[in-house]
Enzyme design. Sequence first.
Site, mmCIF file in Angstrom:
data_model
loop_
_atom_site.group_PDB
_atom_site.id
_atom_site.type_symbol
_atom_site.label_atom_id
_atom_site.label_comp_id
_atom_site.label_asym_id
_atom_site.label_seq_id
_atom_site.Cartn_x
_atom_site.Cartn_y
_atom_site.Cartn_z
ATOM 1 N N HIS A 1 -15.430 37.637 40.450
ATOM 2 C CA HIS A 1 -15.424 37.537 41.905
ATOM 3 C C HIS A 1 -14.167 36.802 42.359
ATOM 4 O O HIS A 1 -13.837 35.736 41.807
ATOM 5 C CB HIS A 1 -16.614 36.698 42.395
ATOM 6 C CG HIS A 1 -17.962 37.237 42.068
ATOM 7 N ND1 HIS A 1 -18.761 37.866 43.000
ATOM 8 C CD2 HIS A 1 -18.686 37.231 40.916
ATOM 9 C CE1 HIS A 1 -19.910 38.219 42.427
ATOM 10 N NE2 HIS A 1 -19.890 37.841 41.168
ATOM 11 N N HIS B 1 -17.788 41.381 35.442
ATOM 12 C CA HIS B 1 -16.937 41.418 36.642
ATOM 13 C C HIS B 1 -16.562 40.002 37.044
ATOM 14 O O HIS B 1 -17.253 39.040 36.700
ATOM 15 C CB HIS B 1 -17.639 42.134 37.794
ATOM 16 C CG HIS B 1 -18.974 41.556 38.140
ATOM 17 N ND1 HIS B 1 -20.110 41.838 37.427
ATOM 18 C CD2 HIS B 1 -19.350 40.693 39.099
ATOM 19 C CE1 HIS B 1 -21.134 41.184 37.942
ATOM 20 N NE2 HIS B 1 -20.698 40.464 38.955
HETATM 21 P P1 5GP Z 1 -23.239 38.997 40.073
HETATM 22 O O1 5GP Z 1 -24.404 38.368 40.740
HETATM 23 O O2 5GP Z 1 -23.717 39.959 39.015
HETATM 24 O O3 5GP Z 1 -22.213 38.036 39.579
HETATM 25 O O4 5GP Z 1 -22.471 39.809 41.192
HETATM 26 C C1 5GP Z 1 -22.793 41.096 41.570
HETATM 27 C C2 5GP Z 1 -22.108 41.315 42.887
HETATM 28 O O5 5GP Z 1 -22.154 42.688 43.173
HETATM 29 C C3 5GP Z 1 -22.769 40.586 44.071
HETATM 30 O O6 5GP Z 1 -21.805 39.753 44.689
HETATM 31 C C4 5GP Z 1 -23.233 41.713 44.969
HETATM 32 O O7 5GP Z 1 -23.039 41.402 46.324
HETATM 33 C C5 5GP Z 1 -22.369 42.874 44.536
HETATM 34 N N1 5GP Z 1 -22.972 44.181 44.654
HETATM 35 C C6 5GP Z 1 -24.244 44.538 44.394
HETATM 36 N N2 5GP Z 1 -24.420 45.856 44.557
HETATM 37 C C7 5GP Z 1 -23.204 46.348 44.912
HETATM 38 C C8 5GP Z 1 -22.740 47.679 45.227
HETATM 39 O O8 5GP Z 1 -23.475 48.663 45.192
HETATM 40 N N3 5GP Z 1 -21.431 47.794 45.548
HETATM 41 C C9 5GP Z 1 -20.570 46.718 45.607
HETATM 42 N N4 5GP Z 1 -19.302 46.952 45.937
HETATM 43 N N5 5GP Z 1 -20.982 45.458 45.321
HETATM 44 C C10 5GP Z 1 -22.284 45.284 44.992
#
Ligand code: 5GP
Length: 138
Positions: free
Chosen positions: A104, A102
């Site tokens: 951001h 993903h």
């Molecule tokens: P990563 O740390 O893997 O780059 O980002 C994961 C993102 O997913 C984080 O910014 C976190 O806030 C978001 N996130 C975690 N759980 C959920 C969820 O259940 N729904 C949504 N929409 N975002 C989530």
Amino acid sequence: MTYDQNNIFAKILKGEMSCHKVYEDETALVMMDIFPQSRGHTLIIPKASSRNLLDADPATLSAVMPLVQRVARAAMVATEADGVRVMQFNEAPAGQTVFHLHFHVIPIFEGVPLGTHGGGRADDAELAALAKAMAARL
Ligand code: 5GP
């Protein structure tokens, strides 16, 4: 490193968990981050299964990057941000917490420090309003 079919984003893509959806097409889903680092923090999630950038099919990356640009532009307008940050994490030591690729899109507001990564949960009504505002500008 393997891909876990039951990660949170895979469940959202399968419709097993809800989200504040901004946009969806055959290649990707765009939704609000529920633990936003700033107002309007949005996630672009390719539908193809990959753990992160490292194991992604280059065709997936080619298809999704124009959408990342569209979302960044929409976020600038919808939130009246002063700038926008695009981030993407690969593996836990680099900050990745959900193991499905993903991107951001994080609006930046002058003088407002970013919240912590995966910090406090946002209000659902506010997320729904932001999703609508973003969708209108995509
Ligand atoms: P990563 O740390 O893997 O780059 O980002 C994961 C993102 O997913 C984080 O910014 C976190 O806030 C978001 N996130 C975690 N759980 C959920 C969820 O259940 N729904 C949504 N929409 N975002 C989530």
